[in-house]
Design a protein around this motif. Structure first.
Motif, PDB file in Angstrom:
ATOM      1  N   ASP A 110     -56.411  43.937  59.467  1.00 35.27           N
ATOM      2  CA  ASP A 110     -55.683  44.994  60.174  1.00 35.27           C
ATOM      3  C   ASP A 110     -54.690  45.661  59.225  1.00 35.27           C
ATOM      4  O   ASP A 110     -54.266  45.053  58.236  1.00 35.27           O
ATOM      5  CB  ASP A 110     -54.923  44.342  61.339  1.00 35.27           C
ATOM      6  N   ASP A 111     -54.295  46.882  59.534  1.00 38.63           N
ATOM      7  CA  ASP A 111     -53.271  47.592  58.764  1.00 38.63           C
ATOM      8  C   ASP A 111     -53.605  47.618  57.279  1.00 38.63           C
ATOM      9  O   ASP A 111     -52.714  47.539  56.420  1.00 38.63           O
ATOM     10  CB  ASP A 111     -51.886  46.954  58.963  1.00 38.63           C
TER      11      ASP A 111
ATOM     12  N   ASP B 223     -55.000  51.396  57.942  1.00 39.30           N
ATOM     13  CA  ASP B 223     -53.770  51.541  58.702  1.00 39.30           C
ATOM     14  C   ASP B 223     -53.602  52.964  59.227  1.00 39.30           C
ATOM     15  O   ASP B 223     -53.898  53.940  58.533  1.00 39.30           O
ATOM     16  CB  ASP B 223     -52.557  51.150  57.858  1.00 39.30           C
TER      17      ASP B 223
ATOM     18  N   GLU C 179     -58.066  53.545  62.420  1.00 41.20           N
ATOM     19  CA  GLU C 179     -57.218  53.502  63.614  1.00 41.20           C
ATOM     20  C   GLU C 179     -56.209  54.646  63.561  1.00 41.20           C
ATOM     21  O   GLU C 179     -55.941  55.202  62.501  1.00 41.20           O
ATOM     22  CB  GLU C 179     -56.533  52.139  63.793  1.00 41.20           C
TER      23      GLU C 179
HETATM   24 MG    MG Z   1     -53.258  48.187  62.776  1.00 36.52          MG
END
Ligand code: MG
Ligand code: C2E
Ligand code: MG
Ligand code: MG
Length: 291
Positions: free
Chosen positions: A179-180, A202, A236
């Motif tokens: 993630d990110d 991210d 995202e």
């Molecule tokens: Mg994220």
């Protein structure tokens, strides 16, 4: 911290900001109770496959339905949980409820993967693989349905321990996602050795990529990097159709963002799903669509 000297020369801290202030202690006690009393709630945000334009999965995002403060976002209490040892029961609560929801979708014939966020100290829990295995079994959800989202900084906290936990999770067939991606300081050489299947660029790079050319370049490079490592790449923070079109052009595999919908509470998400099913946006067990 707000530090002030009082008349006798002692440093006094602003009550609100001190980690050990009554406010923090209260919140901590309340969070413990909130977990036991089911005052937490999951919101769901869909992930859309760019090529097929179908919903492939859902990310579960926790909120705290606080009696006084209202619906609190995770950034307001996950860091507290991380520092106080409450992250373990919190992660368990989230996994349990997310898998329960996944089982409900499964019964309705919906093939939806479920993504759950696991923060740094959650990942350092050597019991996590067994805990997850037990929950998957009791909800009768296949490990392939579950995605665990972890961050680079979580992995870097203790590389060996993270590798141990991640290896056993991956060995069970659970998918791991970073993630990110792009905000941490992990080395690419190390990342390529981790048993991960996807990276999520991210949102800070994605959100303004049509105006910010260096962010657009980072997104472009990250998609190519992910693909060269054999990983699925998720964008995202997709807030507009312009950004959606850009990501599609760059070969991004999956997208997520306010352009489709904000994370929604269960009832609203159900409505959103029904609409998506009616417009053919979703995979079902009926055989019309395949994965
Ligand atoms: Mg994220
Ligand atoms: P994350 O996992 O990176 O989740 C994405 C965040 O971006 C979510 O915020 C989501 O609401 C928001 N978002 C999604 N699409 C867009 C968009 O198009 N534009 C903008 N501006 N934002 C978008 P949220 O729900 O407030 O969660 C924040 C963070 O809290 C998460 O970031 C995750 O790190 C953490 N978190 C959430 N739920 C959990 C959980 O159950 N356990 C743990 N350990 N952490 C969680
Ligand atoms: Mg996430
Ligand atoms: Mg995050």
């Amino acid at each position: 911290y707000v530090a002030k000297k009082n008349h006798s020369g002692f440093v006094v801290y602003s009550q609100k900001l001190d980690q050990h202030s009554p406010h923090r202690l209260t919140l901590m006690g309340e969070l413990r109770q909130a977990i036991d009393r089911d005052e937490l709630v999951l919101h769901y945000q869909p992930k859309i496959n760019v090529k097929t334009a179908m919903v492939s999965g859902v990310e579960a995002l926790v909120r705290w339905n606080h009696g006084v403060h209202g619906l609190m976002p995770p950034d307001d209490f996950i860091p507290l949980a991380e520092r106080t040892g409450l992250i373990k029961p919190l992660t368990l609560w989230v996994l349990n409820h997310a898998l329960q929801q996944c089982a409900v979708w499964q019964e309705q014939g919906l093939k939806l993967d479920i993504s759950v966020n696991v923060s740094a100290n959650g990942l350092m829990d050597l019991d996590l693989p067994d805990t997850v295995a037990g929950l998957l079994a009791s909800h009768e959800v296949a490990p392939e349905r579950l995605v665990l989202e972890i961050t680079e900084s979580a992995i870097m906290l203790d590389k060996d321990r993270a590798m141990q936990v991640l290896t056993s999770l991956a060995g069970m067939g659970i998918r791991l996602s970073i993630d990110d991606f792009g905000t941490g300081y992990s080395s690419l050489a190390y990342l390529s050795k981790m048993p991960v299947k996807e990276i999520k660029i991210d949102k800070s790079f994605v959100m303004d990529m049509e105006k910010n050319s260096s962010n657009a370049m980072i997104v472009h490079a990250t998609i190519d990097l992910g693909h060269n490592l054999g990983l699925e790449v998720i964008g995202e923070g997709v807030e507009s159709k312009e950004i959606m079109a850009k990501l599609k052009g760059l070969g991004c595999d999956v997208v997520q963002g306010f352009h489709f919908t904000k994370p929604l509470a269960e009832a609203q998400f159900s409505e959103w799903l029904s609409k998506s099913i009616n417009s053919g946006l979703i995979k079902t067990d009926g055989g019309q669509t395949t994965k």
